[in-house]
Design an enzyme around this catalytic site. Structure first.
Site, short mmCIF file in Angstrom:
data_model
loop_
_atom_site.label_atom_id
_atom_site.label_comp_id
_atom_site.label_asym_id
_atom_site.label_seq_id
_atom_site.Cartn_x
_atom_site.Cartn_y
_atom_site.Cartn_z
N SER A 121 -11.69 -34.75 -75.77
CA SER A 121 -11.15 -36.09 -75.48
C SER A 121 -12.19 -37.13 -75.90
O SER A 121 -13.39 -36.81 -75.95
CB SER A 121 -10.86 -36.22 -73.98
OG SER A 121 -10.63 -37.56 -73.64
N TYR A 176 -12.94 -35.53 -65.16
CA TYR A 176 -12.23 -35.28 -66.43
C TYR A 176 -13.17 -35.52 -67.60
O TYR A 176 -13.30 -34.68 -68.50
CB TYR A 176 -11.01 -36.20 -66.52
CG TYR A 176 -10.21 -36.02 -67.79
CD1 TYR A 176 -9.30 -34.99 -67.91
CD2 TYR A 176 -10.39 -36.89 -68.87
CE1 TYR A 176 -8.57 -34.82 -69.09
CE2 TYR A 176 -9.66 -36.72 -70.04
CZ TYR A 176 -8.76 -35.68 -70.14
OH TYR A 176 -8.04 -35.52 -71.30
P1 NDP Z 1 0.26 -32.60 -69.91
O1 NDP Z 1 -0.06 -33.00 -68.50
O2 NDP Z 1 1.56 -32.98 -70.50
O3 NDP Z 1 0.07 -31.05 -70.09
C1 NDP Z 1 -0.95 -30.35 -69.44
C2 NDP Z 1 -0.69 -28.88 -69.57
O4 NDP Z 1 -1.71 -28.20 -68.84
C3 NDP Z 1 0.67 -28.49 -68.98
O5 NDP Z 1 1.34 -27.64 -69.88
C4 NDP Z 1 0.29 -27.73 -67.72
O6 NDP Z 1 1.12 -26.64 -67.45
C5 NDP Z 1 -1.09 -27.21 -68.05
N1 NDP Z 1 -1.83 -26.95 -66.82
C6 NDP Z 1 -2.26 -27.86 -65.92
N2 NDP Z 1 -2.82 -27.23 -64.87
C7 NDP Z 1 -2.73 -25.91 -65.12
C8 NDP Z 1 -3.10 -24.75 -64.41
N3 NDP Z 1 -3.67 -24.81 -63.20
N4 NDP Z 1 -2.86 -23.54 -64.96
C9 NDP Z 1 -2.26 -23.45 -66.16
N5 NDP Z 1 -1.86 -24.51 -66.88
C10 NDP Z 1 -2.09 -25.72 -66.36
O7 NDP Z 1 -0.95 -33.20 -70.76
P2 NDP Z 1 -1.24 -33.32 -72.33
O8 NDP Z 1 -0.26 -32.54 -73.10
O9 NDP Z 1 -1.46 -34.72 -72.60
O10 NDP Z 1 -2.68 -32.61 -72.37
C11 NDP Z 1 -2.99 -31.48 -73.17
C12 NDP Z 1 -4.47 -31.50 -73.42
O11 NDP Z 1 -4.82 -32.63 -74.21
C13 NDP Z 1 -5.32 -31.60 -72.16
O12 NDP Z 1 -6.44 -30.75 -72.28
C14 NDP Z 1 -5.75 -33.06 -72.15
O13 NDP Z 1 -6.95 -33.24 -71.46
C15 NDP Z 1 -5.89 -33.33 -73.62
N6 NDP Z 1 -5.84 -34.73 -74.02
C16 NDP Z 1 -4.66 -35.43 -73.95
C17 NDP Z 1 -4.62 -36.77 -74.37
C18 NDP Z 1 -3.36 -37.57 -74.33
O14 NDP Z 1 -3.39 -38.78 -74.66
N7 NDP Z 1 -2.22 -37.01 -73.95
C19 NDP Z 1 -5.82 -37.44 -74.91
C20 NDP Z 1 -7.01 -36.60 -74.91
C21 NDP Z 1 -6.99 -35.31 -74.50
P3 NDP Z 1 2.41 -26.76 -66.48
O15 NDP Z 1 3.28 -27.79 -67.12
O16 NDP Z 1 2.97 -25.39 -66.51
O17 NDP Z 1 1.90 -27.20 -65.15
#
Ligand code: NDP
Length: 253
Positions: free
Chosen positions: A157, A170
């Site tokens: 990030s 985070y």
């Molecule tokens: P979302 O919140 O949409 O997705 C997060 C994902 O992580 C979900 O699929 C969720 O699964 C999974 N997850 C969360 N907790 C757990 C857990 N305990 N065990 C297993 N899976 C888990 O976020 P994004 O798609 O935006 O994020 C994806 C990645 O990108 C992250 O690492 C985030 O930090 C990074 N990121 C995103 C940005 C953005 O602007 N969106 C910018 C910079 C980085 P479930 O749905 O099954 O709970």
């Protein structure tokens, strides 16, 4: 390395015959990555916390006409050694190797000054975003080594490169992710069988982004499916020899 996400054109069969595991594959960026990898020929192992979301991603891949994926539910906040071993055994029994691992799952925690940061939340964010990713990588290393051309991609990030007030655990977890990637890349570089890199997706229209910026109009942000170039490049053979790098999925004009 001359990769540019704006001009990269992956071959249609970029990922054919590759087995790729994506964490957080049920929603957001992880789901888009899983669908993209499948569309470019990979067989997917869809991991995540909420089984119904994984089933829905599974069905969407089949509806695309792509290879039958499998589902591997794993709650990274709660998983214990046996859960990781069970996942490793599932991969071994079904495929006997693993060619790609996208660490995408992550949680935001709370946005508050470090002075007041709740330490239980701190521990959970660091665990899900960093420690669990290492635990998963550790157990899957034998299968990754069996591939001969494996790629491990961590999700970074912008706040994991330059610290920003109130982003707390985070931000620190994303700095740690960059460090984890670099150490693992250095440890695996001489053997040359596994490359290890980071992607910083940049601001993307997902539930996490909406949680972090509730006043923002999501329609001003790109959808996850439109930022896949870096994810495809790092996962496929075009990035052979590239390791220890941190790429941006979006380049601002
Ligand atoms: P979302 O919140 O949409 O997705 C997060 C994902 O992580 C979900 O699929 C969720 O699964 C999974 N997850 C969360 N907790 C757990 C857990 N305990 N065990 C297993 N899976 C888990 O976020 P994004 O798609 O935006 O994020 C994806 C990645 O990108 C992250 O690492 C985030 O930090 C990074 N990121 C995103 C940005 C953005 O602007 N969106 C910018 C910079 C980085 P479930 O749905 O099954 O709970």
């Amino acid at each position: 390395m001359d990769f540019d996400p704006r001009t990269y054109e992956p071959a249609p069969d970029l990922l054919s015959d590759r087995v790729i595991l994506v964490t957080g594959a049920g929603s957001g960026i992880g789901r888009a990555a899983a669908l993209a990898y499948a569309a470019y020929g990979a067989t997917l192992i869809l991991s995540g916390r909420v089984v119904s979301k994984l089933e829905s991603a599974h069905d969407e891949i089949l509806a695309q006409g792509d290879a039958q994926p499998s589902i591997a539910p794993l709650n990274l906040a709660r998983a214990e050694a046996n859960d990781y071993f069970a996942l490793r055994d599932q991969v071994q029994a079904q495929y006997g190797r693993l060619d790609g691992l996208l660490h995408n799952a992550g949680i935001l925690g709370i946005r508050t000054p470090l002075e007041q940061y709740d330490m239980n939340t701190w521990a959970e964010v660091m665990h899900v975003n960093v420690t669990a990713a290492l635990a998963l990588t550790q157990v899957l290393m034998p299968q990754l080594n069996a591939s001969g051309d494996a790629s491990v991609v961590f999700t970074s990030s912008g706040v994991g490169r330059v610290g920003r007030a109130y982003w707390g655990a985070y931000a620190v977890s994303k700095f740690a992710t960059e460090g984890l990637m670099q150490v693992l890349a250095d440890e695996t570089s001489s053997a040359g069988r596994i490359r290890v890199n980071c992607v910083n997706p940049g601001s993307t229209r997902t539930a996490m982004r909406a949680d972090a910026y509730p006043a923002e109009d999501p329609l001003t942000l790109p959808e996850p499916a439109s930022i896949m170039a870096a994810y495809l490049y790092l996962m496929g053979p075009d990035s052979r020899g590239v390791t220890g790098q941190s790429l941006d999925a979006q380049i601002k004009k």
